[in-house]
Write an enzyme that holds these catalytic residues in place. Structure first.
Site, PDB file in Angstrom:
ATOM      1  N   SER A 168       1.110  -1.262   0.289  1.00 49.63           N
ATOM      2  CA  SER A 168      -0.149  -0.101   0.108  1.00 49.63           C
ATOM      3  C   SER A 168       0.935   1.231  -0.031  1.00 49.63           C
ATOM      4  O   SER A 168       2.305   1.098   0.227  1.00 49.63           O
ATOM      5  CB  SER A 168      -0.986  -0.122   1.385  1.00 49.63           C
ATOM      6  OG  SER A 168      -0.064   0.161   2.234  1.00 49.63           O
ATOM      7  N   LYS A 169       0.321   2.308  -0.076  1.00 48.63           N
ATOM      8  CA  LYS A 169       0.875   3.637  -0.029  1.00 48.63           C
ATOM      9  C   LYS A 169       1.871   3.942   1.128  1.00 48.63           C
ATOM     10  O   LYS A 169       2.825   4.327   1.168  1.00 48.63           O
ATOM     11  CB  LYS A 169       0.142   5.187  -0.261  1.00 48.63           C
ATOM     12  CG  LYS A 169      -0.411   4.960  -1.580  1.00 48.63           C
ATOM     13  CD  LYS A 169      -1.526   6.137  -1.891  1.00 48.63           C
ATOM     14  CE  LYS A 169      -1.860   6.345  -3.420  1.00 48.63           C
ATOM     15  NZ  LYS A 169      -2.676   7.527  -3.539  1.00 48.63           N
ATOM     16  N   ARG A 170       1.417   3.305   2.279  1.00 49.90           N
ATOM     17  CA  ARG A 170       1.856   3.412   3.710  1.00 49.90           C
ATOM     18  C   ARG A 170       3.502   2.770   3.397  1.00 49.90           C
ATOM     19  O   ARG A 170       4.519   3.121   4.227  1.00 49.90           O
ATOM     20  CB  ARG A 170       1.286   2.669   4.637  1.00 49.90           C
ATOM     21  CG  ARG A 170       1.990   2.598   6.098  1.00 49.90           C
ATOM     22  CD  ARG A 170       1.306   1.856   6.739  1.00 49.90           C
ATOM     23  NE  ARG A 170       1.795   1.731   8.315  1.00 49.90           N
ATOM     24  CZ  ARG A 170       1.327   1.028   9.220  1.00 49.90           C
ATOM     25  NH1 ARG A 170       0.489   0.311   9.123  1.00 49.90           N
ATOM     26  NH2 ARG A 170       1.941   0.969  10.338  1.00 49.90           N
ATOM     27  N   TYR A 171       3.617   1.585   2.602  1.00 47.84           N
ATOM     28  CA  TYR A 171       4.817   0.910   2.478  1.00 47.84           C
ATOM     29  C   TYR A 171       5.596   1.275   1.107  1.00 47.84           C
ATOM     30  O   TYR A 171       6.866   0.786   1.017  1.00 47.84           O
ATOM     31  CB  TYR A 171       4.634  -0.606   2.878  1.00 47.84           C
ATOM     32  CG  TYR A 171       4.329  -1.004   3.969  1.00 47.84           C
ATOM     33  CD1 TYR A 171       5.140  -0.674   5.367  1.00 47.84           C
ATOM     34  CD2 TYR A 171       3.027  -1.102   4.335  1.00 47.84           C
ATOM     35  CE1 TYR A 171       4.580  -1.101   6.448  1.00 47.84           C
ATOM     36  CE2 TYR A 171       2.644  -1.588   5.625  1.00 47.84           C
ATOM     37  CZ  TYR A 171       3.325  -1.380   6.484  1.00 47.84           C
ATOM     38  OH  TYR A 171       3.085  -1.843   8.034  1.00 47.84           O
ATOM     39  N   ALA A 173       3.601   1.731  -2.415  1.00 47.35           N
ATOM     40  CA  ALA A 173       2.846   1.489  -3.630  1.00 47.35           C
ATOM     41  C   ALA A 173       2.689   2.877  -4.028  1.00 47.35           C
ATOM     42  O   ALA A 173       1.538   3.400  -3.825  1.00 47.35           O
ATOM     43  CB  ALA A 173       1.877   0.672  -3.107  1.00 47.35           C
TER      44      ALA A 173
END
Length: 271
Positions: A168-171, A173
């Protein structure tokens, strides 16, 4: 583009590989419920697979909506030689019975349209994520029924977050351009992504684009998911920064200073 799918659908119908199905949502739900109650995988059993022409015509005269279903052979094995996973085998029941290829509104579904599209574009190799493996037996059956050459498939491992969830954007993406704005070099991004699920059989970790092209071999692809490690990505980027020629480094730093508004022009001896 709907015309692209009319000819292959007509061929399937003429060969007895596709049929009109008038099953309602309630009837489908009932079959699913029975399978769940028995603890068995759902395999569709459509009464329209063996319906008479008269029964079909009666429904057409009533204006009843219908889908086109592909007739799946239940008593055969479906084989794939995958470039990454090796030999993969399914049974006819693994695909869930006869599956819809065209909706009641006339729109083709993914597994049917992708086969027609790839054949029209003369696609020879299909490389995609392993989460698409479940679609492959349906597509193989369609290629075979339509008499089309089957592409070479390679199902690649996913890139997961550190907690092994979907990225996800958190990691990490995010759009490729975001990494560039954060100071990552294109060479470093390509290098790091190449290492997620592949290696050249040595301990080497820093590759130029030319090195990757010369060294890459699909047989060295991993079969298991890779973890996106931001710290390792930072290290790879740092190694590529160290490899920059002084003139290139000065140009990149100057461009960053201008972009951030520190200086108006990236020229002169101080920059």
């Amino acid at each position: 583009r709907s015309g692209l799918y009319e000819a292959p659908l007509q061929r399937l119908v003429e060969d007895g590989r596709a049929y009109r199905c008038f099953m309602t949502d309630a009837e489908l739900l009932e079959q699913r419920s029975v399978a769940e109650q028995r603890g068995m995988p759902f395999v569709l059993n459509s009464p329209w697979a063996a319906a008479s022409n008269a029964a079909v015509q009666e429904m057409l005269d009533k204006g009843a909506p219908y889908t086109w279903r592909f007739r799946v052979p239940r008593d055969r094995q479906i084989h794939l030689r995958d470039m990454i996973l090796g030999e993969v085998t399914w049974s006819g029941s693994d695909v869930g019975g006869d599956f819809v290829i065209v909706r009641s509104n006339g729109m083709p579904l993914y597994n049917f349209s992708v086969v027609a599209d790839d054949a029209a574009m003369r696609i020879t190799h299909v490389f995609r994520a392993q989460e698409h493996l479940m679609n492959t037996p349906k597509q193989l059956l369609l290629y075979e029924a339509l008499g089309l050459p089957v592409p070479t498939f390679g199902h690649m491992p996913l890139i997961l977050a550190p907690d092994r969830s979907k990225l996800s954007k958190r990691y990490g993406a995010v759009a490729v351009g975001d990494y560039q704005q954060q100071g990552y070099l294109p060479e470093a991004l390509v290098n790091y992504l190449a290492l997620l699920g592949w290696n050249d059989g040595t301990n080497k970790e820093i590759f130029s684009l030319g090195d990757l092209v010369a060294s890459f071999d699909m047989e060295r692809m991993s079969k298991v998911a890779a973890i996106f490690d931001r710290e390792k990505f930072n290290w790879v980027n740092g190694q590529h920064i160290k490899l920059l020629a002084q003139e290139e480094a000065v140009e990149l730093i100057g461009a960053e200073l201008v972009r951030d508004g520190v200086v108006k022009e990236a020229s002169g001896e101080f920059v």
